[in-house]
Scaffold this motif. Structure first.
Motif, PDB file in Angstrom:
ATOM      1  N   LEU A   9      39.293  66.135   1.383  1.00  0.00           N
ATOM      2  CA  LEU A   9      39.095  64.705   1.173  1.00  0.00           C
ATOM      3  C   LEU A   9      37.752  64.424   0.500  1.00  0.00           C
ATOM      4  CD1 LEU A   9      40.602  63.151   4.430  1.00  0.00           C
ATOM      5  CD2 LEU A   9      41.416  62.828   2.082  1.00  0.00           C
ATOM      6  N   ARG A  10      36.724  65.203   0.836  1.00  0.00           N
ATOM      7  CA  ARG A  10      35.437  65.037   0.164  1.00  0.00           C
ATOM      8  C   ARG A  10      35.561  65.329  -1.327  1.00  0.00           C
ATOM      9  NH1 ARG A  10      32.058  68.230   4.811  1.00  0.00           N
ATOM     10  NH2 ARG A  10      31.354  66.412   6.040  1.00  0.00           N
ATOM     11  N   HIS A  57      37.462  62.518  -3.025  1.00  0.00           N
ATOM     12  CA  HIS A  57      36.605  61.341  -3.140  1.00  0.00           C
ATOM     13  C   HIS A  57      35.577  61.509  -4.256  1.00  0.00           C
ATOM     14  CE1 HIS A  57      34.376  57.794  -2.047  1.00  0.00           C
ATOM     15  NE2 HIS A  57      33.307  58.477  -1.678  1.00  0.00           N
ATOM     16  N   LEU A 114      41.264  56.918  -1.398  1.00  0.00           N
ATOM     17  CA  LEU A 114      41.543  57.567  -0.116  1.00  0.00           C
ATOM     18  C   LEU A 114      42.378  56.683   0.797  1.00  0.00           C
ATOM     19  CD1 LEU A 114      38.197  59.394   0.785  1.00  0.00           C
ATOM     20  CD2 LEU A 114      40.103  60.160  -0.650  1.00  0.00           C
ATOM     21  N   ARG A 139      38.971  60.213   6.640  1.00  0.00           N
ATOM     22  CA  ARG A 139      38.743  59.343   5.481  1.00  0.00           C
ATOM     23  C   ARG A 139      37.527  58.461   5.700  1.00  0.00           C
ATOM     24  NH1 ARG A 139      43.184  55.225   5.413  1.00  0.00           N
ATOM     25  NH2 ARG A 139      41.802  54.283   6.952  1.00  0.00           N
ATOM     26  N   VAL A 164      34.335  60.416   5.372  1.00  0.00           N
ATOM     27  CA  VAL A 164      33.986  60.687   3.976  1.00  0.00           C
ATOM     28  C   VAL A 164      33.429  59.436   3.311  1.00  0.00           C
ATOM     29  CG1 VAL A 164      34.928  61.254   1.702  1.00  0.00           C
ATOM     30  CG2 VAL A 164      35.634  62.573   3.717  1.00  0.00           C
ATOM     31  N   LEU A 165      34.085  58.313   3.517  1.00  0.00           N
ATOM     32  CA  LEU A 165      33.656  57.066   2.875  1.00  0.00           C
ATOM     33  C   LEU A 165      32.307  56.591   3.407  1.00  0.00           C
ATOM     34  CD1 LEU A 165      37.060  55.152   2.719  1.00  0.00           C
ATOM     35  CD2 LEU A 165      35.856  56.293   0.838  1.00  0.00           C
TER      36      LEU A 165
END
Length: 476
Positions: free
Chosen positions: A403-404, A407, A413, A469, A472-473
């Motif tokens: 996910l990183r 992104h 995401l 998610r 990460v955000l």
């Protein structure tokens, strides 16, 4: 080789013969494909006239494209191509399909019926246009038809795949097809692609971190074939993406080229495997279900690659659960009851019509039978679970790391951020029921046939996806 991560084979467009040679040496037999030339670079389109002129028996040129406006920098791409072809002094027939068309049997038949002996087809487009052109030439009766593909988007691996996705009875199916004879990957064209389409290409390339494991799992269970070349060709680009190398994140023509080469690798892998499985696992079927149910849910079809990119994260979480949380003693493979699985298919897709249910069940019944026939073999896999686990683990990315990387490319995401916006409950339905439309075995089937694919597990996977998610955000 010592494992699928070693002895990589990199696709080099400047040395296509060397690439085919390395693949052939690794296979112990000639694996040269009919794609004979790949032009990559910021001026690759300038090679189109020469590519067409290499067709010695050329009688006319058929320019095949859709009606979607496309540019190369500030220039109208299709007008530019038409001028290049017109300057050759040969008849040029333009065939245009609507911009919202899909690759259906009717579209394929329509183009095939317009081809003549000695035609050179120049397709200008991405996945749909390329698949229609490839499959029309594959099924057409005229002889000596050549195909020059001009890629317009890094959205799919179709350009280097001997397969085509054609919608049949309302369901997307992958069929044998024909490679282009030459491929032009102009990075100015690819960098001019609309942002959402470019992001979809990132998602469609990243799927390898889940699809390769599904491909391996099916083979281990006796329900598929494992082509060792798949990992050796596909993983080099996937590792670069996972490390967020600058070529994948900087944008412009450099990123366009990095993505083009990664997607070409995915297409080659499908060609050598003879099926789409190495680059199309649970994540792709999830996207297909989202497409199938779009009209019922009152929304337009979303970006396929972006849907696949996010669904890959869910697949990785499912594998993480299977390999790191499920006790081997809890794995109790049983022969599924065909009547019960058919009822699940009917419940999931009944609202789409009997035809769709019949088409899905015709495929799903294959893996239901295959699992039952290989039950003793599968039980041995479970008994030797640590070894099985190791073979799958080396083909998987950590969900958070994945996910990183996603992104870092600017990929959304949230399913809700995929145009026109996919509510989470619709994404959940698609992921939970994707296994009920295709014969190919995935991690969802493995869990289901062990009695572990439950609504509670689906909820858990989506909650973990949300937490990762948000992590990460929040890090920016």
């Amino acid at each position: 080789m010592s494992g699928p991560l070693s002895d990589e084979i990199r696709f080099d467009p400047d040395d296509l013969d060397g690439f085919y040679g390395a693949v052939s040496a690794a296979s112990g037999r000639d694996r040269t494909l009919s794609l004979s030339r790949v032009e990559v670079g910021s001026s690759a389109l300038d090679e189109l006239p020469a590519a067409v002129s290499r067709s010695r028996e050329m009688r006319r040129v058929v320019l095949f494209a859709d009606s979607t406006p496309m540019v190369r920098g500030v220039d109208d791409l299709k007008a530019l191509v038409a001028r290049q072809l017109g300057a050759l002094g040969r008849p040029v027939e333009q065939v245009t399909i609507p911009g919202d068309s899909h690759a259906t049997a009717d579209r394929v038949h329509e183009l095939a019926g317009q081809l003549r002996d000695g035609d050179v087809v120049v397709s200008v487009g991405s996945g749909t246009v390329t698949d229609i052109a490839k499959h029309a030439i594959h099924t057409a009766t005229p002889v000596g038809v050549r195909h020059i593909a001009v890629a317009t988007a890094n959205s799919v691996g179709a350009y280097t795949s001997e397969l085509a996705v054609v919608t049949t009875q309302g369901v997307k199916r992958t069929m044998p097809s024909r490679l282009p004879d030459e491929l032009i990957l102009d990075t100015q064209v690819l960098a001019s692609t609309p942002h959402d389409i470019a992001l979809g290409g990132i998602g469609d390339a990243a799927v390898g971190w889940g699809s390769l494991a599904d491909y391996r799992l099916a083979a281990l269970c006796g329900l598929g074939h494992w082509e060792p070349l798949a990992a050796r060709i596909f993983l080099p680009g996937l590792r670069g993406f996972l490390r967020s190398e600058e070529a994948f994140t900087a944008g412009g023509t450099d990123t366009a080229e990095a993505m083009a080469l990664t997607l070409c690798a995915a297409g080659f892998v499908m060609s050598f495997a003879g099926e789409s499985a190495p680059a199309s696992g649970l994540e792709h079927v999830t996207s297909h279900v989202l497409d199938m149910t779009a009209a019922r849910e009152g929304r337009s079809i979303g970006n396929h690659g972006e849907q696949c990119g996010l669904a890959t994260a869910l697949s990785l979480l499912a594998y993480d659960h299977l390999l790191n949380e499920v006790d081997a003693n809890d794995l109790q493979p049983v022969a599924p009851d065909p009547a019960r699985v058919h009822a699940e298919v009917a419940e999931a897709f009944g609202p789409l019509g009997e035809q769709v249910v019949a088409e899905c069940w015709s495929d799903v019944a294959v893996k239901v039978t295959g699992w039952s026939e290989n039950l003793e073999h599968i039980r041995l896999l479970v008994e030797n679970w640590q070894h099985t686990r190791e073979q799958l683990q080396e083909l998987l990315a950590d969900p958070l790391e994945y996910l990183r990387a996603l992104h870092a490319t600017g990929h959304p995401l949230h399913f809700e951020q995929i145009e026109p916006g996919i509510p989470q409950e619709q994404a959940r339905f698609a992921f939970a029921n994707a296994r009920l439309m295709r014969k190919r075995l995935s991690v969802a089937d493995f869990l289901a046939f062990n009695g572990l694919w439950t609504p509670e597990l689906i909820d858990t996977l989506f909650e973990r996806f949300r937490k990762l998610r948000d992590q990460v955000l929040s890090a920016g």
